[in-house]
Scaffold this motif. Sequence first.
Motif, short mmCIF file in Angstrom:
data_model
loop_
_atom_site.label_atom_id
_atom_site.label_comp_id
_atom_site.label_asym_id
_atom_site.label_seq_id
_atom_site.Cartn_x
_atom_site.Cartn_y
_atom_site.Cartn_z
N LYS A 128 13.05 14.34 -60.30
CA LYS A 128 13.93 14.63 -58.91
C LYS A 128 12.62 14.56 -58.27
O LYS A 128 12.93 13.89 -57.03
N HIS A 129 12.21 14.91 -57.64
CA HIS A 129 10.81 14.44 -56.93
C HIS A 129 10.09 13.89 -56.89
O HIS A 129 9.47 13.12 -56.06
N MET A 130 10.10 12.99 -57.99
CA MET A 130 9.86 11.28 -57.93
C MET A 130 10.46 9.86 -57.65
O MET A 130 9.89 8.87 -57.51
N GLU A 131 11.92 10.42 -57.96
CA GLU A 131 12.84 9.42 -57.53
C GLU A 131 12.08 8.65 -55.93
O GLU A 131 12.81 8.14 -56.03
N PRO A 132 11.80 10.14 -54.85
CA PRO A 132 11.88 8.71 -53.83
C PRO A 132 10.45 7.63 -53.82
O PRO A 132 10.53 6.38 -53.45
N THR A 173 17.88 7.26 -60.64
CA THR A 173 19.60 8.49 -59.81
C THR A 173 20.07 8.51 -61.26
O THR A 173 20.98 9.83 -61.50
N ASP A 174 19.83 8.14 -62.54
CA ASP A 174 21.19 8.63 -63.17
C ASP A 174 20.76 10.15 -63.85
O ASP A 174 19.87 9.43 -64.77
#
Length: 159
Positions: free
Chosen positions: A97-101, A88-89
């Motif tokens: 962003k859309h792949m972070e979860p 998340t840094d």
Amino acid sequence: MGKFKCRKIPHYLLGQYLGSFMAAFAIFCAYYEGIDAYDEGIRTAYNGTTATGGIFSTYPAQHISVPGTLVDQILATFLLMFAVMAITDPKGIATPKHMEPTVLALVITGICVAFGLNCGAVLNPARDLGPRLFQALAGYGFDAFKYVYMRERERIVLP
């Protein structure tokens, strides 16, 4: 990104612990008849052939000692927090962003697979303490907080 305000910490902790307590209560209500049929009303949380506490909480395996459980949980939680901060840094790895979860879910899955044998990969004190508090009130008593360490290993003789 803003900072988490200190005055919100008690509400956050209360929400975490109350949520896990209520989840254990919901599971107990939903599966009461099955639990009762399996353990015949004798509530044993951790040790024994009819122990049903593992439905609510994670318990350490009988082969691991207290220092072993401490190292296991510290290392697993460190890896989780390191991965969360790295992914998340905004100045670090270029994770969209859309792949972070999805990436975080894969990290959590990997940690649970790698560290699940010893202690069940708790990773969150509320996930374990809330259900244990419920168990103590639901008939398991202090058994929900006991720790049993198998001091002598049984020898397995292969034919």
